[in-house]
Enzyme design. Structure first.
Site, PDB file in Angstrom:
ATOM      1  N   THR A 185       0.922  -0.956   0.534  1.00 36.64           N
ATOM      2  CA  THR A 185      -0.037   0.260  -0.392  1.00 36.64           C
ATOM      3  C   THR A 185       0.821   1.161  -0.084  1.00 36.64           C
ATOM      4  O   THR A 185       2.451   1.305   0.859  1.00 36.64           O
ATOM      5  CB  THR A 185      -0.874   0.284   1.057  1.00 36.64           C
ATOM      6  OG1 THR A 185      -0.226   0.258   2.347  1.00 36.64           O
ATOM      7  CG2 THR A 185      -1.933  -1.254   1.462  1.00 36.64           C
ATOM      8  N   GLU A 330      -5.769  -3.616   1.022  1.00 36.63           N
ATOM      9  CA  GLU A 330      -6.318  -4.544   2.411  1.00 36.63           C
ATOM     10  C   GLU A 330      -7.512  -5.461   2.077  1.00 36.63           C
ATOM     11  O   GLU A 330      -7.167  -6.574   2.641  1.00 36.63           O
ATOM     12  CB  GLU A 330      -6.315  -3.590   3.005  1.00 36.63           C
ATOM     13  CG  GLU A 330      -4.176  -3.325   3.868  1.00 36.63           C
ATOM     14  CD  GLU A 330      -4.151  -1.930   3.603  1.00 36.63           C
ATOM     15  OE1 GLU A 330      -5.159  -1.448   1.997  1.00 36.63           O
ATOM     16  OE2 GLU A 330      -3.911  -1.180   4.578  1.00 36.63           O
ATOM     17  N   LYS A 438     -12.354  19.039  11.312  1.00 38.90           N
ATOM     18  CA  LYS A 438     -12.822  19.078  12.713  1.00 38.90           C
ATOM     19  C   LYS A 438     -13.229  20.624  13.036  1.00 38.90           C
ATOM     20  O   LYS A 438     -12.724  20.797  13.423  1.00 38.90           O
ATOM     21  CB  LYS A 438     -12.250  18.235  13.136  1.00 38.90           C
ATOM     22  CG  LYS A 438     -12.504  16.584  12.898  1.00 38.90           C
ATOM     23  CD  LYS A 438     -11.093  16.326  14.435  1.00 38.90           C
ATOM     24  CE  LYS A 438     -11.221  14.204  14.001  1.00 38.90           C
ATOM     25  NZ  LYS A 438      -9.865  13.490  13.644  1.00 38.90           N
ATOM     26  N   TRP A 443     -17.415  16.987  12.372  1.00 37.12           N
ATOM     27  CA  TRP A 443     -17.112  16.665  11.278  1.00 37.12           C
ATOM     28  C   TRP A 443     -17.549  16.937  10.100  1.00 37.12           C
ATOM     29  O   TRP A 443     -18.870  17.362  10.177  1.00 37.12           O
ATOM     30  CB  TRP A 443     -16.741  14.741  11.409  1.00 37.12           C
ATOM     31  CG  TRP A 443     -15.478  14.391  12.318  1.00 37.12           C
ATOM     32  CD1 TRP A 443     -14.952  15.171  13.352  1.00 37.12           C
ATOM     33  CD2 TRP A 443     -15.886  12.839  12.746  1.00 37.12           C
ATOM     34  NE1 TRP A 443     -14.418  14.428  14.408  1.00 37.12           N
ATOM     35  CE2 TRP A 443     -14.782  13.006  13.554  1.00 37.12           C
ATOM     36  CE3 TRP A 443     -15.463  11.917  12.016  1.00 37.12           C
ATOM     37  CZ2 TRP A 443     -14.046  11.472  14.161  1.00 37.12           C
ATOM     38  CZ3 TRP A 443     -15.597  10.550  12.236  1.00 37.12           C
ATOM     39  CH2 TRP A 443     -14.511  11.377  13.043  1.00 37.12           C
TER      40      TRP A 443
HETATM   41  P1  AMP Z   1      -5.811   1.880  -2.551  1.00 39.46           P
HETATM   42  O1  AMP Z   1      -5.160   0.844  -1.483  1.00 39.46           O
HETATM   43  O2  AMP Z   1      -4.632   2.418  -2.174  1.00 39.46           O
HETATM   44  O3  AMP Z   1      -6.594   1.128  -3.282  1.00 39.46           O
HETATM   45  O4  AMP Z   1      -6.603   2.713  -1.495  1.00 39.46           O
HETATM   46  C1  AMP Z   1      -7.722   2.274  -0.676  1.00 39.46           C
HETATM   47  C2  AMP Z   1      -8.289   3.432  -0.585  1.00 39.46           C
HETATM   48  O5  AMP Z   1      -8.402   5.102  -1.818  1.00 39.46           O
HETATM   49  C3  AMP Z   1      -9.634   4.193   0.478  1.00 39.46           C
HETATM   50  O6  AMP Z   1      -9.423   3.190   1.655  1.00 39.46           O
HETATM   51  C4  AMP Z   1     -10.068   5.010   0.243  1.00 39.46           C
HETATM   52  O7  AMP Z   1      -9.561   6.110   1.453  1.00 39.46           O
HETATM   53  C5  AMP Z   1      -9.740   5.648  -1.218  1.00 39.46           C
HETATM   54  N1  AMP Z   1     -10.555   5.623  -2.150  1.00 39.46           N
HETATM   55  C6  AMP Z   1     -11.030   3.720  -2.694  1.00 39.46           C
HETATM   56  N2  AMP Z   1     -11.895   4.060  -3.534  1.00 39.46           N
HETATM   57  C7  AMP Z   1     -12.400   4.925  -2.890  1.00 39.46           C
HETATM   58  C8  AMP Z   1     -14.079   6.175  -4.063  1.00 39.46           C
HETATM   59  N3  AMP Z   1     -14.654   5.143  -4.662  1.00 39.46           N
HETATM   60  N4  AMP Z   1     -14.770   6.879  -2.926  1.00 39.46           N
HETATM   61  C9  AMP Z   1     -13.444   7.429  -1.941  1.00 39.46           C
HETATM   62  N5  AMP Z   1     -12.482   7.325  -1.988  1.00 39.46           N
HETATM   63  C10 AMP Z   1     -11.964   5.242  -2.333  1.00 39.46           C
END
Ligand code: AMP
Length: 544
Positions: A185, A330, A438, A443
């Protein structure tokens, strides 16, 4: 009493066996990195994956060893995944868009023994190779004719290397809980963390991804996975497509609007998946050239919030169903998908778009809850925000080389996202827990304000961060990148937003910039923005 069914481990190479037996001639068409379009099928992908496995074993790869890939979506990358898993190895997709130091860090941390790379990344690896002592060999995914002269250790052209094997190989029989793949990640702070998928989690996740209310792919589908195999396990599509026998169109290195359109049109693609930025590019190309999408039925959009403007254009102008999805590395990565349940199916216009702006509902295999800071569960009323936590067979329990589990007492993983869940189970991300603003103990969702701001026709991109305020602790600052050649005033921007969000959510100030920083996976880098604007004094702060 035990059930009396067979013990049939859920192994990833069974997927390619099934594809090669039951859908042998189904095409796998790629835009090769060298340029020309290349056509093969599942029977041949399996044959060559067997050679990859045989050759890797001859090179000393043993069950559990990691093999890195730095590669675009092509047939060779697909063969490599199945070959690596088939000899018991672990595919480790390295995101080439990461910073060089991060690439070095993760290849060393994963202890990758072999690196398989596309031509594109040979110059990058040449610069880094000195710092990668554990890599024994580089396999360049091309043929002898296109093989560059390179000083990379034991470098060989993939096609020449494959030709040394005859494919007389039997897949290694590993345990279904053994590691199959790995992806780090790209956190915005700290070192990247290694997520390790098992054969079992990948197989179950692929079944989940194929379901009608998820991606809805079948043997009749023509799938264009634009999401790279190096981004969050390709959203499952490199496994789901062969599992159901769907044709695959692999876009290679070209993800711009014109190139994507060419593939969609030529190969009559019915389903595709990508992040919003790619779809922005495609929609602009369609509009500028007055083109249509007669074959495309559905797109999954995720990775970051899908602006309703994209959903609306796809549906109203091109008759393409949009399924907004949320997930994370994850989670293998699917978490929720926005297909409409009967309770919402009748909605039209803005009401429908409002539901589709939510990230969707969990498929079987994902359990969700939202909690407050004291871990108390919050109601599914569509209004209450909380930390989003998840549980399931394709959700991480620990990171690579970090022995401790990262779960709460009930086995849930904290996603780091903040969300609401409505009574029908539709989750909506309101923020990352680190990005939520905040204000006076309440929020404010930066994402909601950003979504609204990008709906302005002159806005290319927008970000909202919390800036210090003496009275309210934090107040929102809206940072806007205008579209090329456009100018917008602050009044115009705020006027556009007036009445569309709660009054106390309205940004205290708007500032215009040429560019917003992004992470390697294309997400807005809020940490950098917060740093850039850390001394920013809001006009409302001066007044109070
Ligand atoms: P990654 O592991 O790089 O795919 O990142 C995951 C993170 O991307 C998630 O925990 C979210 O914060 C963000 N994310 C993924 N899909 C979306 C979505 N459709 N809308 C908003 N945030 C998203």
């Amino acid at each position: 009493m035990l059930g009396l069914m067979q013990d049939w481990p859920l192994l990833c190479h069974r997927i390619i066996d099934h594809a090669a037996t039951d859908h042998p001639g189904r095409p796998v068409i790629s835009r090769s990195v060298e340029g020309p379009i290349h056509t093969t099928n599942y029977a041949n992908v399996r044959k060559r994956a067997l050679r990859v496995a045989q050759q890797l074993e001859r090179a000393g790869i043993r069950p559990g060893d990691r093999v890195a890939t730095l590669a675009w979506n092509t047939w060779r990358h697909l063969e490599a995944w199945y070959g690596i898993m088939g000899c018991g190895g672990v595919y480790h997709t390295v995101n080439p868009r990461l910073f060089a130091e991060q690439i070095v860090w993760i290849i060393n941390h994963a202890e990758d023994r072999i690196v398989m790379t596309d031509l594109t990344f040979v110059p990058l690896l040449e610069k880094l190779a000195d710092k990668l002592p554990k890599v024994e060999r580089y396999i360049v995914m091309t043929d002898a004719a296109n093989m560059p002269a390179t000083a990379l250790k034991n470098a060989v052209a993939y096609e020449s290397w494959l030709a040394e094997g005859d494919g007389d190989y039997t897949w290694k029989r590993v345990d279904e809980n053994d590691a199959a793949g790995m992806c780090y990640t790209s956190g915005t702070t700290g070192n990247p963390k290694g997520v390790v998928y098992s054969h079992r989690s990948n197989v179950l996740h692929s079944m989940m991804a194929a379901m009608p209310d998820a991606m809805n792919v079948s043997a009749r589908s023509v799938v264009l996975p634009i999401v790279p195999m190096f981004h969050a396990n390709c959203w499952g599509l490199a496994l789901t497509s062969p599992m159901v026998g769907a044709a695959m169109i692999m876009p290679g290195a070209k993800l711009d609007g014109a190139s994507v359109y060419e593939l969609l049109d030529t190969y009559k693609v019915t389903f595709s998946a990508a992040v919003p930025t790619v779809w922005f590019g495609l929609l602009q190309h369609l509009e500028a050239n007055n083109l249509k999408l007669p074959h495309l039925d559905k797109v999954t959009i995720g990775g970051s919030a899908c602006p309703p403007a994209i959903t609306q254009k796809f549906q109203d102008n091109y008759n393409v169903e949009v399924c907004h999805a949320w997930g994370m590395t994850e989670m293998s990565p699917l978490g929720t998908l926005g297909s409409l349940k009967p309770e919402y199916a009748h909605l039209k216009g803005d009401e429908r778009l409002a539901i589709q702006a939510k990230q969707g509902a969990a498929p079987f295999g994902v359990e969700m809850k939202i909690t407050d800071d004291k871990d108390k569960e919050l109601p599914w009323d569509g209004k209450t925000f909380g930390r989003l936590k998840v549980r399931g067979p394709a959700v991480t329990r620990a990171y690579f080389k970090e022995d401790h589990a990262v779960l709460d007492g009930d086995g849930y993983f904290d996603t780091g996202d903040v969300a609401t869940i409505d009574p029908h189970g539709y989750m909506q991300i309101t923020d990352r827990s680190k990005d939520v603003i905040k204000s006076g103990g309440e929020w404010i969702s930066s994402i909601d304000i950003e979504n609204l701001a990008v709906g302005h026709p002159k806005v290319a991109e927008a970000a909202v961060i919390g800036v210090h305020h003496p009275k309210w602790d934090e107040r929102p600052l809206l940072i806007v990148v205008p579209k090329k050649g456009q100018t917008i005033t602050q009044d115009e921007m705020l006027g556009f937003m007036q009445g569309k969000i709660a009054k106390w959510w309205m940004p205290d100030d708007v500032t215009f910039v040429e560019e917003i920083p992004h992470t390697a996976t294309g997400k807005i880098l809020k940490t950098a923005l917060r740093e850039q604007f850390k001394d920013y004094v809001l006009p409302t702060a001066k007044a109070s």
